[in-house]
Design an enzyme around this catalytic site. Structure first.
Site, PDB file in Angstrom:
ATOM      1  N   GLY A 114      57.353   7.156  -5.411  1.00  0.00           N
ATOM      2  CA  GLY A 114      56.644   7.793  -4.302  1.00  0.00           C
ATOM      3  C   GLY A 114      56.725   9.311  -4.406  1.00  0.00           C
ATOM      4  N   SER A 115      57.876   9.778  -4.909  1.00  0.00           N
ATOM      5  CA  SER A 115      58.072  11.234  -5.049  1.00  0.00           C
ATOM      6  C   SER A 115      57.060  11.848  -6.005  1.00  0.00           C
ATOM      7  CB  SER A 115      59.492  11.523  -5.563  1.00  0.00           C
ATOM      8  OG  SER A 115      60.459  11.097  -4.626  1.00  0.00           O
ATOM      9  N   TYR A 149      59.291  12.168   5.151  1.00  0.00           N
ATOM     10  CA  TYR A 149      59.952  12.093   3.854  1.00  0.00           C
ATOM     11  C   TYR A 149      58.878  11.703   2.851  1.00  0.00           C
ATOM     12  CZ  TYR A 149      63.468  11.022   0.269  1.00  0.00           C
ATOM     13  OH  TYR A 149      64.234  11.021  -0.882  1.00  0.00           O
ATOM     14  N   ASP A 153      50.500   8.668   3.392  1.00  0.00           N
ATOM     15  CA  ASP A 153      51.634   8.236   2.575  1.00  0.00           C
ATOM     16  C   ASP A 153      52.009   6.810   2.976  1.00  0.00           C
ATOM     17  OD1 ASP A 153      54.871   9.722   1.709  1.00  0.00           O
ATOM     18  OD2 ASP A 153      54.073   7.702   1.418  1.00  0.00           O
ATOM     19  N   THR A 207      54.576  10.387 -19.431  1.00  0.00           N
ATOM     20  CA  THR A 207      54.321   9.564 -20.606  1.00  0.00           C
ATOM     21  C   THR A 207      54.251   8.068 -20.311  1.00  0.00           C
ATOM     22  OG1 THR A 207      55.494  11.240 -21.903  1.00  0.00           O
ATOM     23  CG2 THR A 207      55.125   9.092 -22.951  1.00  0.00           C
TER      24      THR A 207
HETATM   25  C1  LIG Z   1      57.183   7.464   3.075  1.00  0.00           C
HETATM   26  C2  LIG Z   1      57.863   7.782   1.766  1.00  0.00           C
HETATM   27  N1  LIG Z   1      57.183   8.470   0.826  1.00  0.00           N
HETATM   28  C3  LIG Z   1      57.751   8.764  -0.362  1.00  0.00           C
HETATM   29  C4  LIG Z   1      59.051   8.389  -0.652  1.00  0.00           C
HETATM   30  C5  LIG Z   1      59.638   8.712  -2.008  1.00  0.00           C
HETATM   31  O1  LIG Z   1      59.618   7.531  -2.773  1.00  0.00           O
HETATM   32  P1  LIG Z   1      60.624   7.389  -4.023  1.00  0.00           P
HETATM   33  O2  LIG Z   1      62.022   7.346  -3.452  1.00  0.00           O
HETATM   34  O3  LIG Z   1      60.210   6.108  -4.680  1.00  0.00           O
HETATM   35  O4  LIG Z   1      60.427   8.579  -4.903  1.00  0.00           O
HETATM   36  C6  LIG Z   1      59.801   7.682   0.300  1.00  0.00           C
HETATM   37  C7  LIG Z   1      61.194   7.336   0.011  1.00  0.00           C
HETATM   38  N2  LIG Z   1      61.995   7.122   0.965  1.00  0.00           N
HETATM   39  C8  LIG Z   1      63.456   7.020   0.895  1.00  0.00           C
HETATM   40  C9  LIG Z   1      64.014   7.091  -0.496  1.00  0.00           C
HETATM   41  C10 LIG Z   1      65.440   7.570  -0.521  1.00  0.00           C
HETATM   42  C11 LIG Z   1      66.426   6.636   0.100  1.00  0.00           C
HETATM   43  C12 LIG Z   1      66.237   6.465   1.566  1.00  0.00           C
HETATM   44  N3  LIG Z   1      65.185   5.560   1.890  1.00  0.00           N
HETATM   45  C13 LIG Z   1      63.874   5.731   1.561  1.00  0.00           C
HETATM   46  O5  LIG Z   1      63.083   4.833   1.794  1.00  0.00           O
HETATM   47  C14 LIG Z   1      59.196   7.375   1.520  1.00  0.00           C
HETATM   48  O6  LIG Z   1      59.859   6.664   2.477  1.00  0.00           O
END
Ligand SMILES: Cc1ncc(COP(=O)(O)O)c(/C=N/[C@@H]2CCCCNC2=O)c1O
Length: 438
Positions: free
Chosen positions: A111-112, A138, A237, A294
């Site tokens: 997601g990041s 987030y 998102d 990649t």
């Molecule tokens: C709405 C939303 N968008 C993007 C992200 C980032 O996703 P990634 O952790 O897969 O990079 C998240 C990630 N959330 C955090 C990840 C870190 C640990 C805490 N719990 C989460 O769900 C998210 O909830």
């Protein structure tokens, strides 16, 4: 000298910067909706591993898809060569994602990176460098996605210059009503944030890590209408609450939004690293070699993605999330008759939060230690779940969408007992000291 435990070996090898630990649980396996702890104990997983395990663990559709694709691997790099699983998944995503005009799909690993890509390509393609987002949001842990986030866990990093962070209206704690937030935005537009400089607004249709907040009806639609007037793109998102979890295929559908870009992550890979951005061709085709990773869109992860989307359809998981989610949240709400600490139970489908309060009148959040103790005790009693919220007072339930009625009953009984045991002082501050990580 006995062999060191997995947890001891983890402490000696894995960097603390990558940890967010809520209990002593160390996992050696997973089947269905259960995690297997070192030593063999089986726990009910109500966390979904922070969301991605939408089909639980070892789902036959994912196992078969991954095994077939890895045995005859169509390369490992979509950026160099088209591969069938990635193109098929892109076709499926375009078919299930509402949107106007010709669109394209970008694949990432998380997601990041997906939000990071969206920020960069929107600035480049629109020539606008400002963004609007929300306090408590987030969007990820890479520079670009963190820079437009507003979560307290990220205060170690400065926000992106020019970002406007608005309060996200919380019906349970109406510090700012939806109308007041919109008035604040109007004032920003009139003063320090000329709307023609804003590339996009990033919206979580249900704010997850900020506290499982369902916005007041109509707020996000009204925000979208303001932005549309100024050519500001809408980025939704859906990383955590998308793809059937909310009880609709897309959580934004509950809000009547018509996004320009939709960001997918977590569940799309069924546990494998996969994310996606679906957006207008004029944005997503901005330039070649602009957002390269990649192994993004590799045939193994995208095969898992195809299995996830096919299983959501074949097992009717959209309707199931709505039904099982209602069963789960109603049962948790009923615990409120026994536990004054339960201030609010909220969410959509199988994205559920319990807002824990010191006092139901003032709605002052409980201290984070209390939340952590309930999770710790829940672990001891046989369930894995987490907490979120800017005051660390919201129990979070993001279980596999395959959760059964019996598992709902099992989970509710564990939450009930955990709260009672913490109230009885059965968990010490020392028990949770090393798990107070955000
Ligand atoms: C709405 C939303 N968008 C993007 C992200 C980032 O996703 P990634 O952790 O897969 O990079 C998240 C990630 N959330 C955090 C990840 C870190 C640990 C805490 N719990 C989460 O769900 C998210 O909830």
């Amino acid at each position: 000298m006995s062999n060191p435990s997995l947890r001891e070996r983890d402490a000696a090898t894995i960097a603390r910067i990558g940890k967010l630990r809520f209990s002593p649980l160390s996992v050696v396996g997973g089947q269905g909706n259960r995690l297997i702890e070192e030593g063999g104990r089986s726990l009910l997983d109500l966390s979904g591993s922070a969301g991605p395990a939408v089909l639980g663990y070892g789902h036959p559709a994912v196992v078969e898809a991954v095994e077939t694709s890895v045995r005859n691997m169509a390369g490992a790099s979509l950026l160099l060569y088209p591969n069938e699983p990635a193109v098929s998944l892109a076709e499926r995503l375009l078919a299930i994602t509402p949107g106007e005009g010709e669109r394209r799909v970008w694949f990432g690993h998380s997601g990041s990176d997906a939000n990071d890509c969206a920020v960069r390509v929107l600035q480049a393609a629109t020539g606008r460098s400002r963004f609007i987002s929300f306090i408590g949001s987030y969007h990820g842990n890479l520079s670009g996605s963190m820079g437009i986030s507003g979560h307290t866990a990220m205060t170690h990093t400065l926000p992106r210059p020019g970002v406007v962070l608005l309060p996200y209206p919380d019906p349970f704690r109406p510090n700012f009503s939806g109308e007041e937030v919109l008035a604040l935005l109007d004032y920003q537009f009139e003063t320090t944030c000329p709307p023609h400089q804003v590339a996009a607004v990033f919206i979580e249709p249900l704010m997850s890590d900020g506290g499982l907040i369902v916005p007041p009806p109509g707020f996000l639609k009204a925000l979208q209408e303001r932005c549309r007037k100024h050519g500001i793109r809408i980025v939704v998102d859906e990383v955590k609450v998308g793809l059937a979890r909310s009880g609709m295929m897309h959580c934004f559908q509950h809000e009547g939004l018509t996004p320009d870009l939709v960001v997918f992550g977590k569940g799309i890979g069924g546990g494998l690293p996969l994310s996606a951005v679906v957006g207008p061709k004029e944005i997503m085709d901005h330039a070649p070699a602009f957002a390269l990773q990649t192994t993004a869109g590799n045939p193994v992860a995208t095969s898992a993605g195809n299995a996830v989307l096919k299983t959501i359809e074949s097992e009717g998981l959209v309707g199931r999330s709505a039904r099982i989610g209602t069963l789960f949240s109603d049962a948790l709400r009923a615990l409120g008759a026994k536990h004054e600490i339960i201030g609010d139970v909220r969410g959509r489908g199988l994205a559920i939060g319990i807002d824990l309060v010191k006092d139901r009148v003032t709605r002052v959040p409980v201290p984070a230690t209390t939340t952590a103790k309930i999770i710790y005790r829940g672990y001891e009693l046989g369930a894995a779940f987490t907490y979120v919220g800017l005051k660390a007072n919201v129990l979070e339930f993001m279980p596999p969408l395959t959760l059964t009625e019996d598992e709902v009953a099992e989970g509710v009984a564990i939450v009930d007992q955990a709260i009672a045991d913490v109230n009885a002082g059965r968990v010490s501050d020392a028990d949770v000291a090393s798990f107070m990580m955000w």
